[in-house]
Design an enzyme around this catalytic site. Structure first.
Site, mmCIF file in Angstrom:
data_model
loop_
_atom_site.group_PDB
_atom_site.id
_atom_site.type_symbol
_atom_site.label_atom_id
_atom_site.label_comp_id
_atom_site.label_asym_id
_atom_site.label_seq_id
_atom_site.Cartn_x
_atom_site.Cartn_y
_atom_site.Cartn_z
ATOM 1 N N ASP A 1 -2.035 7.895 3.944
ATOM 2 C CA ASP A 1 -1.239 7.880 2.709
ATOM 3 C C ASP A 1 -0.156 8.961 2.655
ATOM 4 O OD1 ASP A 1 -4.172 9.177 0.959
ATOM 5 O OD2 ASP A 1 -2.601 10.281 2.009
ATOM 6 N N ARG B 1 0.842 -1.203 0.000
ATOM 7 C CA ARG B 1 0.000 0.000 0.000
ATOM 8 C C ARG B 1 0.874 1.250 0.000
ATOM 9 N NH1 ARG B 1 -3.555 0.076 4.878
ATOM 10 N NH2 ARG B 1 -4.333 1.992 3.951
ATOM 11 N N HIS C 1 -5.200 8.639 12.188
ATOM 12 C CA HIS C 1 -5.035 7.190 11.993
ATOM 13 C C HIS C 1 -3.588 6.828 11.700
ATOM 14 C CE1 HIS C 1 -9.571 6.734 10.884
ATOM 15 N NE2 HIS C 1 -9.362 6.978 12.159
ATOM 16 N N ASN D 1 -18.823 15.310 -0.930
ATOM 17 C CA ASN D 1 -18.819 13.867 -1.181
ATOM 18 C C ASN D 1 -19.822 13.585 -2.306
ATOM 19 O OD1 ASN D 1 -19.034 11.015 -1.015
ATOM 20 N ND2 ASN D 1 -18.544 11.086 1.166
ATOM 21 N N GLY E 1 -14.740 13.730 1.695
ATOM 22 C CA GLY E 1 -14.426 12.377 1.246
ATOM 23 C C GLY E 1 -14.331 11.320 2.316
HETATM 24 N N1 APR Z 1 -14.163 13.236 -3.690
HETATM 25 C C1 APR Z 1 -14.793 13.221 -2.482
HETATM 26 N N2 APR Z 1 -15.253 12.084 -1.898
HETATM 27 C C2 APR Z 1 -15.073 10.929 -2.578
HETATM 28 C C3 APR Z 1 -14.426 10.853 -3.834
HETATM 29 C C4 APR Z 1 -13.965 12.077 -4.385
HETATM 30 N N3 APR Z 1 -13.342 12.109 -5.573
HETATM 31 N N4 APR Z 1 -14.401 9.540 -4.236
HETATM 32 C C5 APR Z 1 -14.996 8.823 -3.252
HETATM 33 N N5 APR Z 1 -15.415 9.648 -2.270
HETATM 34 C C6 APR Z 1 -16.087 9.302 -1.002
HETATM 35 C C7 APR Z 1 -16.919 8.049 -1.054
HETATM 36 O O1 APR Z 1 -18.252 8.359 -1.465
HETATM 37 C C8 APR Z 1 -16.892 7.595 0.420
HETATM 38 O O2 APR Z 1 -17.954 8.202 1.150
HETATM 39 O O3 APR Z 1 -15.062 9.029 -0.070
HETATM 40 C C9 APR Z 1 -15.556 8.147 0.934
HETATM 41 C C10 APR Z 1 -14.511 7.064 1.173
HETATM 42 O O4 APR Z 1 -14.999 6.252 2.220
HETATM 43 P P1 APR Z 1 -14.055 5.103 2.821
HETATM 44 O O5 APR Z 1 -13.425 4.334 1.717
HETATM 45 O O6 APR Z 1 -14.850 4.381 3.869
HETATM 46 O O7 APR Z 1 -12.865 5.901 3.506
HETATM 47 P P2 APR Z 1 -12.896 6.685 4.867
HETATM 48 O O8 APR Z 1 -14.253 7.224 5.184
HETATM 49 O O9 APR Z 1 -11.772 7.636 4.843
HETATM 50 O O10 APR Z 1 -12.552 5.540 5.937
HETATM 51 C C11 APR Z 1 -12.264 6.013 7.218
HETATM 52 O O11 APR Z 1 -11.966 3.869 8.131
HETATM 53 O O12 APR Z 1 -11.307 1.919 7.394
HETATM 54 C C12 APR Z 1 -10.960 2.900 8.289
HETATM 55 O O13 APR Z 1 -8.850 3.714 8.979
HETATM 56 C C13 APR Z 1 -9.647 3.488 7.875
HETATM 57 O O14 APR Z 1 -9.067 5.791 7.490
HETATM 58 C C14 APR Z 1 -10.034 4.792 7.214
HETATM 59 C C15 APR Z 1 -11.324 5.104 7.919
#
Ligand code: APR
Length: 272
Positions: free
Chosen positions: A111, A76, A128, A238, A212
């Site tokens: 990241d 990753r 995190h 989002n 996001g």
């Molecule tokens: N711009 C804005 N939002 C976006 C985009 C974009 N281009 N593409 C996707 N998204 C949104 C999706 O709709 C979703 O709601 O980003 C979100 C990503 O969600 P996750 O993949 O669940 O990521 P995140 O919410 O950051 O997860 C939080 O959970 O798994 C743990 O530690 C891990 O940091 C992570 C945390």
């Protein structure tokens, strides 16, 4: 996307005292080509078994198969290092340049892209952790060390040989190190993950802009609730529905149903 009502809300909020608080999730890095956490590409195969991040990003998995968990993180990390900050990240760097200490960024992303884009470590609370850093797995200290640039796990099936695994040791005590990332079976704290600081900024914030995140983790949801309790507005960016979009509606804010790379540059002039 940003209509007169959103403009009025944001400008009124920015005239109030308190920091501008940004809260980002994997979505801000999606346009840099880094898979979001809960997307289908998140799984990892060990032998014949497919693991989802929630199964592998745990102290239990690390205790059972440290080399495999390290291999997943190094893979990753290679994906993250190959990615470049996108216009959403760059808008937040410009926002910090303009606002200085009034700018606070809380990110769930490990990241490292916010720091690589140019946001400062002092004003970026990585709740995190960060995949570019490791610390002693035996907790001989809480010191963070850069993950060595070698070995690089470019492919999912690249092995981690003994020499490479031996390089991932605590420089202080020689015992194994672990990625500096908060695992699903671990808890937030202040010394390593700045949880209390993040909540303190939420209580004082003039405005919260969420970018996001699916709202699946508790500290970010607590941050949103603290801002709402203080009677301050929330803006959510989002493309998909999520708990913060609902919170935005409840706090007199707005849900900008757009990608981060499109919305943040448009919001920048109103926030600074
Ligand atoms: N711009 C804005 N939002 C976006 C985009 C974009 N281009 N593409 C996707 N998204 C949104 C999706 O709709 C979703 O709601 O980003 C979100 C990503 O969600 P996750 O993949 O669940 O990521 P995140 O919410 O950051 O997860 C939080 O959970 O798994 C743990 O530690 C891990 O940091 C992570 C945390």
């Amino acid at each position: 996307m940003i209509d007169a009502a959103v403009r009025a809300t944001v400008q009124a909020a920015m005239r109030e005292d308190g920091p501008l608080l940004l809260l980002t999730g994997a979505g801000i890095s999606a346009e840099s080509g880094i898979p979001t956490f809960r997307g289908p590409e998140g799984y990892w195969t060990v032998g014949s078994r497919h693991y989802h991040p929630q199964e592998l990003a745990t102290a239990e998995a690390f205790g059972r198969m440290p080399r495999e968990v390290w291999r997943w993180y190094l893979y990753r990390r290679a994906v993250c290092r190959a990615a470049a900050p996108n216009p959403g990240h760059l808008a937040l760097v410009e926002l910090e340049r303009r606002l200085g200490d009034r700018f606070v960024l809380v990110t769930q992303n490990v990241d490292g892209l916010h720091l690589r884009a140019g946001n400062s470590r002092e004003r970026t609370l990585q709740i995190h952790g960060n995949i570019d850093f490791m610390r002693c797995a035996a907790a001989c200290s809480t010191a963070l060390y850069p993950v060595p640039d070698e070995p690089v796990v470019r492919e999912r099936d690249t092995p981690l040989d003994d020499a490479a695994f031996a390089a991932l040791r605590c420089p202080r005590c020689g015992r194994p190190s672990r990625p500096h990332v908060l695992w699903f079976d671990e808890v937030y704290d202040e010394p390593l993950f700045h949880a209390a600081s993040a909540l303190g900024h939420a209580r004082d914030a003039a405005l919260l802009v969420v970018v996001g995140t699916a709202g699946a983790t508790n500290l970010p949801l607590s941050i949103g609730a603290a801002v709402a309790r203080a009677g301050r507005p929330v803006i959510d960016i989002n493309p998909e529905p999520n708990p913060f979009a609902e919170l935005a509606a409840r706090t007199g804010g707005a849900w900008l149903r757009a990608a981060a790379g499109e919305a943040l540059p448009q919001l920048l002039p109103l926030l600074s």
